[in-house]
Design a protein around this motif. Structure first.
Motif, PDB file in Angstrom:
ATOM      1  N   GLY A 176     -23.279  31.907  -0.025  1.00 24.03           N
ATOM      2  CA  GLY A 176     -22.401  32.971  -0.198  1.00 24.03           C
ATOM      3  C   GLY A 176     -21.247  32.926  -0.713  1.00 24.03           C
ATOM      4  O   GLY A 176     -20.420  33.882  -1.028  1.00 24.03           O
ATOM      5  N   LYS A 177     -20.525  31.785  -0.675  1.00 21.26           N
ATOM      6  CA  LYS A 177     -19.279  31.379  -1.120  1.00 21.26           C
ATOM      7  C   LYS A 177     -19.109  30.292  -2.205  1.00 21.26           C
ATOM      8  O   LYS A 177     -20.376  29.576  -2.544  1.00 21.26           O
ATOM      9  N   GLN A 178     -18.141  30.481  -2.867  1.00 27.62           N
ATOM     10  CA  GLN A 178     -17.692  29.622  -3.861  1.00 27.62           C
ATOM     11  C   GLN A 178     -17.425  28.028  -3.681  1.00 27.62           C
ATOM     12  O   GLN A 178     -17.092  27.934  -2.248  1.00 27.62           O
ATOM     13  N   ARG A 179     -17.871  27.201  -4.487  1.00 24.53           N
ATOM     14  CA  ARG A 179     -17.464  25.819  -4.110  1.00 24.53           C
ATOM     15  C   ARG A 179     -16.210  25.623  -4.180  1.00 24.53           C
ATOM     16  O   ARG A 179     -15.202  26.216  -4.956  1.00 24.53           O
ATOM     17  N   GLU A 180     -15.545  24.826  -3.221  1.00 22.99           N
ATOM     18  CA  GLU A 180     -14.263  24.688  -2.792  1.00 22.99           C
ATOM     19  C   GLU A 180     -13.998  23.228  -2.744  1.00 22.99           C
ATOM     20  O   GLU A 180     -14.932  22.540  -2.313  1.00 22.99           O
ATOM     21  N   LEU A 181     -12.692  22.893  -3.274  1.00 23.96           N
ATOM     22  CA  LEU A 181     -12.483  21.493  -2.987  1.00 23.96           C
ATOM     23  C   LEU A 181     -11.963  21.261  -1.620  1.00 23.96           C
ATOM     24  O   LEU A 181     -11.267  21.837  -1.000  1.00 23.96           O
ATOM     25  N   VAL A 182     -12.521  19.860  -1.026  1.00 23.92           N
ATOM     26  CA  VAL A 182     -12.208  19.655   0.318  1.00 23.92           C
ATOM     27  C   VAL A 182     -11.148  18.417   0.477  1.00 23.92           C
ATOM     28  O   VAL A 182     -10.321  18.582   1.059  1.00 23.92           O
ATOM     29  N   ALA A 183     -11.703  17.334  -0.280  1.00 20.85           N
ATOM     30  CA  ALA A 183     -10.732  16.490  -0.343  1.00 20.85           C
ATOM     31  C   ALA A 183     -10.732  15.547  -1.734  1.00 20.85           C
ATOM     32  O   ALA A 183     -11.859  15.538  -2.425  1.00 20.85           O
ATOM     33  N   ALA A 184      -9.504  14.961  -2.155  1.00 19.59           N
ATOM     34  CA  ALA A 184      -9.553  14.352  -3.446  1.00 19.59           C
ATOM     35  C   ALA A 184      -8.860  12.987  -3.193  1.00 19.59           C
ATOM     36  O   ALA A 184      -7.862  12.969  -2.514  1.00 19.59           O
ATOM     37  N   ILE A 185      -9.352  12.044  -4.120  1.00 20.47           N
ATOM     38  CA  ILE A 185      -8.495  10.652  -4.226  1.00 20.47           C
ATOM     39  C   ILE A 185      -8.506  10.247  -5.636  1.00 20.47           C
ATOM     40  O   ILE A 185      -9.452  10.133  -6.211  1.00 20.47           O
ATOM     41  N   SER A 186      -7.182  10.150  -5.790  1.00 18.78           N
ATOM     42  CA  SER A 186      -7.245   9.644  -7.207  1.00 18.78           C
ATOM     43  C   SER A 186      -7.544   8.234  -7.531  1.00 18.78           C
ATOM     44  O   SER A 186      -7.724   7.578  -6.729  1.00 18.78           O
ATOM     45  N   SER A 187      -7.612   7.611  -8.745  1.00 16.67           N
ATOM     46  CA  SER A 187      -7.997   6.486  -9.262  1.00 16.67           C
ATOM     47  C   SER A 187      -6.579   5.596  -8.716  1.00 16.67           C
ATOM     48  O   SER A 187      -6.798   4.381  -8.441  1.00 16.67           O
ATOM     49  N   GLY A 188      -5.454   5.874  -8.385  1.00 13.56           N
ATOM     50  CA  GLY A 188      -4.479   5.244  -7.977  1.00 13.56           C
ATOM     51  C   GLY A 188      -4.607   5.190  -6.248  1.00 13.56           C
ATOM     52  O   GLY A 188      -3.679   4.596  -5.813  1.00 13.56           O
ATOM     53  N   GLY A 189      -5.212   6.119  -5.811  1.00 19.41           N
ATOM     54  CA  GLY A 189      -5.364   6.294  -4.404  1.00 19.41           C
ATOM     55  C   GLY A 189      -4.614   7.256  -3.487  1.00 19.41           C
ATOM     56  O   GLY A 189      -4.669   7.335  -2.403  1.00 19.41           O
ATOM     57  N   SER A 190      -4.044   8.057  -4.530  1.00 19.70           N
ATOM     58  CA  SER A 190      -3.478   9.380  -3.645  1.00 19.70           C
ATOM     59  C   SER A 190      -4.391  10.141  -3.300  1.00 19.70           C
ATOM     60  O   SER A 190      -5.500  10.388  -3.901  1.00 19.70           O
ATOM     61  N   ARG A 191      -4.108  11.036  -2.127  1.00 21.39           N
ATOM     62  CA  ARG A 191      -5.034  11.690  -1.477  1.00 21.39           C
ATOM     63  C   ARG A 191      -4.581  13.240  -1.099  1.00 21.39           C
ATOM     64  O   ARG A 191      -3.237  13.118  -1.155  1.00 21.39           O
ATOM     65  N   ASN A 192      -5.395  14.068  -1.239  1.00 24.48           N
ATOM     66  CA  ASN A 192      -5.081  15.385  -1.141  1.00 24.48           C
ATOM     67  C   ASN A 192      -6.245  16.189  -0.410  1.00 24.48           C
ATOM     68  O   ASN A 192      -7.370  15.776  -0.347  1.00 24.48           O
ATOM     69  N   TYR A 193      -5.900  16.975   0.518  1.00 22.03           N
ATOM     70  CA  TYR A 193      -7.072  17.786   1.258  1.00 22.03           C
ATOM     71  C   TYR A 193      -6.720  19.286   1.410  1.00 22.03           C
ATOM     72  O   TYR A 193      -5.461  19.957   1.082  1.00 22.03           O
ATOM     73  N   ALA A 194      -7.793  19.808   1.337  1.00 25.78           N
ATOM     74  CA  ALA A 194      -7.807  21.345   1.889  1.00 25.78           C
ATOM     75  C   ALA A 194      -7.021  21.531   2.916  1.00 25.78           C
ATOM     76  O   ALA A 194      -6.950  20.983   3.973  1.00 25.78           O
ATOM     77  N   ASP A 195      -6.393  22.580   3.207  1.00 29.75           N
ATOM     78  CA  ASP A 195      -5.620  23.120   4.348  1.00 29.75           C
ATOM     79  C   ASP A 195      -6.414  22.980   5.674  1.00 29.75           C
ATOM     80  O   ASP A 195      -6.080  22.560   6.668  1.00 29.75           O
ATOM     81  N   SER A 196      -7.690  23.559   5.204  1.00 36.32           N
ATOM     82  CA  SER A 196      -8.668  23.739   6.536  1.00 36.32           C
ATOM     83  C   SER A 196      -9.260  22.545   7.048  1.00 36.32           C
ATOM     84  O   SER A 196      -9.881  22.328   8.128  1.00 36.32           O
TER      85      SER A 196
END
Length: 119
Positions: free
Chosen positions: A42-62
């Motif tokens: 019942g929810k939209q797809r959400e980004l959880v974690a990402a890693i770039s080709s260079g290795g930079s990481r990002n995360y959802a606040d949750s």
């Protein structure tokens, strides 16, 4: 073209851990940005974690402080280590590969793996 296959999902109790893996069909994924998304019923797809080709990481606040994304370009794999799991982490988790070509983006998706956090 790249095919992605996720594994490692399952049922885990609250506070437990799971490790998801994503295997890519290409011999090298070094040029791809790799992400993990999730979609709960019942929810939209959400980004959880990402890693770039260079290795930079990002995360959802949750998930910050609980999840860790990593990549092994030589093995063409991306993993998502999930600790301190909560019932609200229950979802189908999808691996995504992005290739940026100029102004265009090519997206590739896996079939998803179910994660259920429940006592």
């Amino acid at each position: 073209q790249v095919q992605l296959v996720e594994s490692g999902g399952g049922l885990v109790q609250p506070g437990g851990s799971l490790r998801l893996s994503c295997a890519a069909s290409r011999s090298s994924i070094s040029i791809y940005a790799m992400d993990w998304y999730r979609q709960a019923p019942g929810k939209q797809r959400e980004l959880v974690a990402a890693i770039s080709s260079g290795g930079s990481r990002n995360y959802a606040d949750s998930v910050k402080g609980r999840f860790t994304i990593s990549r092994d370009n030589a093995k063409s794999t991306v993993t998502l280590q999930m600790n301190s799991l909560k019932p609200e982490d229950t979802a189908v988790y999808y691996c995504n590969a992005k290739l940026y070509i100029g102004a265009d983006t090519r997206d590739y998706w896996g079939q998803g793996t179910q994660v259920t956090v429940s006592s």
